[in-house]
Design a protein around this motif. Structure first.
Motif, PDB file in Angstrom:
ATOM      1  N   VAL A 163      12.846 -20.604  10.671  1.00 26.43           N
ATOM      2  CA  VAL A 163      13.790 -21.709  10.595  1.00 26.43           C
ATOM      3  C   VAL A 163      14.138 -22.181  12.003  1.00 26.43           C
ATOM      4  O   VAL A 163      14.473 -21.369  12.872  1.00 26.43           O
ATOM      5  N   GLU A 164      14.071 -23.494  12.217  1.00 27.32           N
ATOM      6  CA  GLU A 164      14.381 -24.084  13.524  1.00 27.32           C
ATOM      7  C   GLU A 164      15.888 -24.181  13.722  1.00 27.32           C
ATOM      8  O   GLU A 164      16.674 -23.973  12.804  1.00 27.32           O
ATOM      9  N   THR A 165      16.283 -24.536  14.941  1.00 27.61           N
ATOM     10  CA  THR A 165      17.699 -24.655  15.258  1.00 27.61           C
ATOM     11  C   THR A 165      18.380 -25.788  14.503  1.00 27.61           C
ATOM     12  O   THR A 165      19.604 -25.795  14.342  1.00 27.61           O
ATOM     13  N   ASP A 166      17.597 -26.761  14.008  1.00 24.53           N
ATOM     14  CA  ASP A 166      18.181 -27.841  13.204  1.00 24.53           C
ATOM     15  C   ASP A 166      18.191 -27.491  11.722  1.00 24.53           C
ATOM     16  O   ASP A 166      18.421 -28.358  10.858  1.00 24.53           O
ATOM     17  N   ASN A 167      17.960 -26.212  11.394  1.00 28.12           N
ATOM     18  CA  ASN A 167      17.937 -25.663  10.035  1.00 28.12           C
ATOM     19  C   ASN A 167      16.650 -25.941   9.276  1.00 28.12           C
ATOM     20  O   ASN A 167      16.472 -25.455   8.155  1.00 28.12           O
ATOM     21  N   SER A 168      15.728 -26.727   9.829  1.00 27.97           N
ATOM     22  CA  SER A 168      14.503 -27.043   9.103  1.00 27.97           C
ATOM     23  C   SER A 168      13.551 -25.847   9.094  1.00 27.97           C
ATOM     24  O   SER A 168      13.513 -25.041  10.027  1.00 27.97           O
ATOM     25  N   VAL A 169      12.779 -25.744   8.016  1.00 26.42           N
ATOM     26  CA  VAL A 169      11.767 -24.690   7.889  1.00 26.42           C
ATOM     27  C   VAL A 169      10.480 -25.188   8.530  1.00 26.42           C
ATOM     28  O   VAL A 169       9.910 -26.187   8.100  1.00 26.42           O
ATOM     29  N   VAL A 170      10.022 -24.518   9.579  1.00 24.20           N
ATOM     30  CA  VAL A 170       8.825 -24.959  10.299  1.00 24.20           C
ATOM     31  C   VAL A 170       7.603 -24.096   9.980  1.00 24.20           C
ATOM     32  O   VAL A 170       6.479 -24.466  10.333  1.00 24.20           O
ATOM     33  N   ALA A 171       7.799 -22.986   9.301  1.00 25.10           N
ATOM     34  CA  ALA A 171       6.669 -22.145   8.892  1.00 25.10           C
ATOM     35  C   ALA A 171       7.125 -21.201   7.795  1.00 25.10           C
ATOM     36  O   ALA A 171       8.208 -20.612   7.877  1.00 25.10           O
ATOM     37  N   ALA A 172       6.304 -21.076   6.772  1.00 31.27           N
ATOM     38  CA  ALA A 172       6.599 -20.131   5.688  1.00 31.27           C
ATOM     39  C   ALA A 172       5.294 -19.727   5.022  1.00 31.27           C
ATOM     40  O   ALA A 172       4.365 -20.533   4.903  1.00 31.27           O
ATOM     41  N   GLY A 173       5.235 -18.487   4.612  1.00 27.50           N
ATOM     42  CA  GLY A 173       4.023 -18.016   3.941  1.00 27.50           C
ATOM     43  C   GLY A 173       4.141 -16.552   3.585  1.00 27.50           C
ATOM     44  O   GLY A 173       5.193 -15.924   3.791  1.00 27.50           O
ATOM     45  N   GLY A 174       3.054 -16.020   3.049  1.00 33.13           N
ATOM     46  CA  GLY A 174       3.093 -14.614   2.667  1.00 33.13           C
ATOM     47  C   GLY A 174       1.733 -14.078   2.298  1.00 33.13           C
ATOM     48  O   GLY A 174       0.747 -14.813   2.189  1.00 33.13           O
ATOM     49  N   MET A 175       1.706 -12.763   2.108  1.00 34.55           N
ATOM     50  CA  MET A 175       0.469 -12.075   1.755  1.00 34.55           C
ATOM     51  C   MET A 175       0.795 -10.906   0.839  1.00 34.55           C
ATOM     52  O   MET A 175       1.818 -10.233   1.011  1.00 34.55           O
ATOM     53  N   LEU A 176      -0.067 -10.691  -0.157  1.00 31.30           N
ATOM     54  CA  LEU A 176       0.075  -9.581  -1.085  1.00 31.30           C
ATOM     55  C   LEU A 176      -1.256  -8.847  -1.165  1.00 31.30           C
ATOM     56  O   LEU A 176      -2.285  -9.449  -1.479  1.00 31.30           O
ATOM     57  N   LEU A 177      -1.223  -7.557  -0.883  1.00 31.23           N
ATOM     58  CA  LEU A 177      -2.409  -6.709  -0.936  1.00 31.23           C
ATOM     59  C   LEU A 177      -2.176  -5.630  -1.987  1.00 31.23           C
ATOM     60  O   LEU A 177      -1.166  -4.926  -1.937  1.00 31.23           O
ATOM     61  N   GLN A 178      -3.101  -5.518  -2.937  1.00 20.95           N
ATOM     62  CA  GLN A 178      -2.956  -4.531  -4.001  1.00 20.95           C
ATOM     63  C   GLN A 178      -4.180  -3.617  -4.066  1.00 20.95           C
ATOM     64  O   GLN A 178      -5.311  -4.089  -4.151  1.00 20.95           O
ATOM     65  N   ARG A 179      -3.920  -2.318  -4.038  1.00 17.63           N
ATOM     66  CA  ARG A 179      -4.984  -1.324  -4.060  1.00 17.63           C
ATOM     67  C   ARG A 179      -5.414  -1.051  -5.494  1.00 17.63           C
ATOM     68  O   ARG A 179      -4.582  -0.903  -6.396  1.00 17.63           O
ATOM     69  N   MET A 180      -6.710  -0.984  -5.715  1.00 19.74           N
ATOM     70  CA  MET A 180      -7.258  -0.637  -7.013  1.00 19.74           C
ATOM     71  C   MET A 180      -7.549   0.874  -7.072  1.00 19.74           C
ATOM     72  O   MET A 180      -7.720   1.520  -6.033  1.00 19.74           O
ATOM     73  N   PRO A 181      -7.603   1.447  -8.273  1.00 21.88           N
ATOM     74  CA  PRO A 181      -7.781   2.914  -8.391  1.00 21.88           C
ATOM     75  C   PRO A 181      -9.029   3.459  -7.699  1.00 21.88           C
ATOM     76  O   PRO A 181      -9.041   4.606  -7.243  1.00 21.88           O
ATOM     77  N   GLN A 182     -10.096   2.650  -7.624  1.00 18.71           N
ATOM     78  CA  GLN A 182     -11.354   3.148  -7.045  1.00 18.71           C
ATOM     79  C   GLN A 182     -11.405   3.058  -5.529  1.00 18.71           C
ATOM     80  O   GLN A 182     -12.449   3.365  -4.921  1.00 18.71           O
TER      81      GLN A 182
END
Length: 296
Positions: A163-182
Motif C-alpha cells: 500500500v502506497e502513502t496515498d492509501n492506494s494498492v500498488v501491488a498484490a498477489g499470492g502463491m499456494l504450494l500443495q504437496r502431494m502424497p507421492q
C-alpha cells in the motif's frame, strides 16, 4: 497489466502450485470500501487467498472465507467463484495501527485472535465448512494451517499487499504450494530451500514479476507444467432485484414501519458498497408483493 492466476503441477505429480497477481482487484475493493492501509492489506490478502484456494472450482461452485477475529478490523468476509470473480468486505475498514518494528502493516494485530471458516459450496445438498483457530491473523499462515489441519493437504501460502502513502494498492498477489502424497524427500528439500529464499510476494509483483516467474523461483531445479492461465477480477452480482427480494423477506410489518418513519429506504450491498435507493412507490409495490405472496 491485468490480474490473472496460473495453475501448474510438477511433472511427476509430487506437488501443485498456484500463483496470482491481484493488484487491480484489491485496489478496486479498497476504493469501494474506502479502506485504510491495514484494512486494505487484510482484505486484499484474504481475497487473494480465496482466489488461490478456489482455483479448482467448477461451474457454479463458490468458496467463502470468513476471518472472524477479535481485533479492531472485526470480520473479513470474502467469496470467490469458478470464473475467478471475487468480492469481499472488512467490517471496520477505517482502522489505523502503528507499523511493526520492521516497518510492516500490523495485519495480525488488527485481525487478532479468532477463527477462520472456509465454506465450499459445490452444489451438493449441504456446503462443506471447515474451521480452525487463527494462528497469527496474518491470513497466509492461517490458510496454510487450515489446509494442513482441516483438509489434510500440507501447504505453503504466501500473500502480499503493498500500500502506497496515498492509501492506494500498488501491488498484490499470492502463491499456494500443495504437496502431494507421492512427493519425495528430495523434492521437499528443494521446495523448502527455494521457499526460504523467496522475497515477499508484494515486492516481486511491484517489481513487475509475473505469476509464471514466481512459480519458476519456487520450483527452480524441477520440471513443472503450466496447466492454465485465467483472469481474476473484483465482481459482485448484487442487483436491484436481489435487494428487492431482501426487502420482501423483511415482511409486512417492517416495510410498513419503514414507510411510516422514513418513507423510503437505502440499501447498501456489504460486498461492494453499491447503494440501492427504494422510493415510496417502490416500497408500496413491495408491500403489494408481500400481500400477494401471503394470499392463498
Amino acid at each position: 497489466m491485468n490480474d490473472y492466476l496460473i495453475r501448474a503441477v510438477a511433472a511427476d505429480g509430487s506437488f501443485r502450485i498456484f500463483a496470482a497477481r491481484t493488484t487491480k482487484t484489491v485496489e478496486e475493493a479498497r476504493i469501494r470500501h474506502n479502506c485504510w492501509p491495514v484494512a486494505a492489506a487484510a482484505l486484499g490478502r484474504t481475497m487473494t487467498g480465496a482466489l488461490l484456494l478456489g482455483a479448482n472450482l467448477k461451474g457454479e461452485d463458490i468458496l467463502t472465507l470468513r476471518v472472524l477475529g477479535e481485533g479492531p478490523l472485526g470480520a473479513i468476509i470474502v467469496t470467490a467463484n469458478a470464473r475467478g470473480e471475487v468480492r469481499g468486505y472488512v467490517q471496520e475498514p477505517q482502522v489505523h495501527l502503528p507499523s511493526t518494528p520492521e516497518g510492516k502493516l500490523p495485519v495480525g494485530a488488527a485481525v487478532g485472535k479468532g477463527h477462520l471458516h472456509v465454506t465450499r459450496d459445490l452444489g451438493l445438498k449441504e456446503p462443506f465448512t471447515g474451521n480452525v483457530e487463527l494462528v497469527s491473523g496474518e491470513i497466509a499462515d492461517d490458510l496454510a494451517h487450515y489446509l494442513t489441519v482441516s483438509e489434510q493437504t500440507p501447504s505453503a501460502v504466501s500473500l502480499g499487499v503493498l500500500v502506497e502513502t496515498d492509501n492506494s494498492v500498488v501491488a498484490a498477489g499470492g502463491m499456494l504450494l500443495q504437496r502431494m502424497p507421492q512427493a519425495s524427500e528430495d523434492t521437499l528439500e528443494k521446495l523448502e530451500q527455494n521457499l526460504a529464499q523467496l522475497p515477499p510476494v508484494s515486492s516481486l509483483i511491484f517489481q513487475g514479476e509475473t505469476p509464471e516467474e514466481m512459480i519458476q523461483r519456487v520450483t527452480r531445479g524441477m520440471d513443472v507444467k503450466i496447466l492454465e492461465s485465467s483472469p481474476v477480477s473484483f465482481c459482485c452480482h448484487c442487483s436491484w432485484e436481489r435487494l428487492e427480494n431482501l426487502l420482501v423477506g423483511l415482511g409486512k410489518e417492517e416495510i410498513s414501519s419503514i414507510l411510516e418513519e422514513q418513507g423510503q429506504a437505502e440499501v447498501n450491498c456489504h460486498f461492494c458498497s453499491e447503494k440501492y435507493h427504494f422510493k415510496r412507490e417502490d416500497l408500496m409495490k413491495i408491500l403489494d408483493r408481500i400481500e400477494g405472496e401471503r394470499t392463498p
